[in-house]
Design an enzyme around this catalytic site. Structure first.
Site, short mmCIF file in Angstrom:
data_model
loop_
_atom_site.label_atom_id
_atom_site.label_comp_id
_atom_site.label_asym_id
_atom_site.label_seq_id
_atom_site.Cartn_x
_atom_site.Cartn_y
_atom_site.Cartn_z
CG HIS A 94 -0.21 0.04 -2.39
ND1 HIS A 94 -0.82 -1.09 -1.92
CD2 HIS A 94 0.70 -0.39 -3.31
CE1 HIS A 94 -0.30 -2.16 -2.51
NE2 HIS A 94 0.63 -1.76 -3.36
CE LYS A 115 1.55 -9.97 -10.11
NZ LYS A 115 1.99 -8.77 -9.37
NE ARG A 132 7.79 -2.82 -2.27
CZ ARG A 132 6.99 -3.82 -2.57
NH1 ARG A 132 6.19 -4.32 -1.66
NH2 ARG A 132 6.99 -4.33 -3.78
CB SER A 156 -0.41 -6.73 -1.26
OG SER A 156 -0.58 -5.39 -1.62
#
Ligand code: ADP
Length: 163
Positions: free
Chosen positions: A17, A41, A90, A128
């Site tokens: 990030h 989430k 990514r 994460s």
């Protein structure tokens, strides 16, 4: 004043990030890292904790600041008088979801552009979710997150690695 919004859960912020934030800061006058509430989430860190970790991380990035938002991203972008949204890409696996999100946001407001930035190759495997899993199992996350995030993760998993 060119402003870009970098939205995400940041649960927690990783070096991947941070890499995107630093790259975006070279292109825009202001980068607002916008931490989404995303209660659905079931984040490990509360919104306040995630925001504090982001704030600390961007302190040394000129033009970057942290904020939080809830609700429709595109409305937040307009409220903040931003011109664009930045997201990180990514791998191909990110593409489908990000493409859908970008086109939906364009449908909602065609004046707001979405741009994608690729992180340094060494961060392409970082997420994460993986960082949390390693920390939970007592692994060393020092190469993946800033030191203050490492401390926060250790507090969440005090017994990690000790069996
Ligand atoms: P979200 O839950 O909205 O996907 P994340 O915090 O997981 O929020 O990610 C925010 C943005 O950062 C997304 O665009 C994601 O693809 C990107 N991102 C996450 N990890 C990395 C990384 N290692 N390198 C580059 N971009 C990343």
């Amino acid at each position: 004043m060119r402003t870009v919004i970098y939205p995400g859960s940041f649960d927690p912020l990783t070096n991947g990030h941070l890499d995107v934030i630093q790259r975006a800061a070279k292109l825009f006058d202001r980068v607002v890292v916008a931490v989404a509430k995303n209660e659905g989430k079931h984040p490990l860190f509360t919104l306040k904790e995630r925001l504090t970790l982001v704030k600390q991380a961007v302190r040394h990035v000129p033009g970057a600041e942290a904020d939080s938002f809830d609700g429709l991203l595109i409305e937040y972008v307009v409220d903040r008088k931003a011109q664009a949204i930045v997201r990180g890409l990514r791998a191909i696996s990110d593409f489908e979801f990000e493409f859908q999100l970008a086109l939906m946001n364009r449908k909602l407001n065609e004046n707001i552009e979405t741009i994608f930035m690729m992180p340094k190759d060494t961060y392409t495997f970082l997420s994460s979710r993986i960082v949390k899993e390693i920390a939970r199992l007592g692994g060393d996350v020092s190469a993946f997150v800033p030191a203050h995030v490492q401390v926060a993760l250790a507090k969440k998993f005090p017994g990690a690695g000790k069996s």
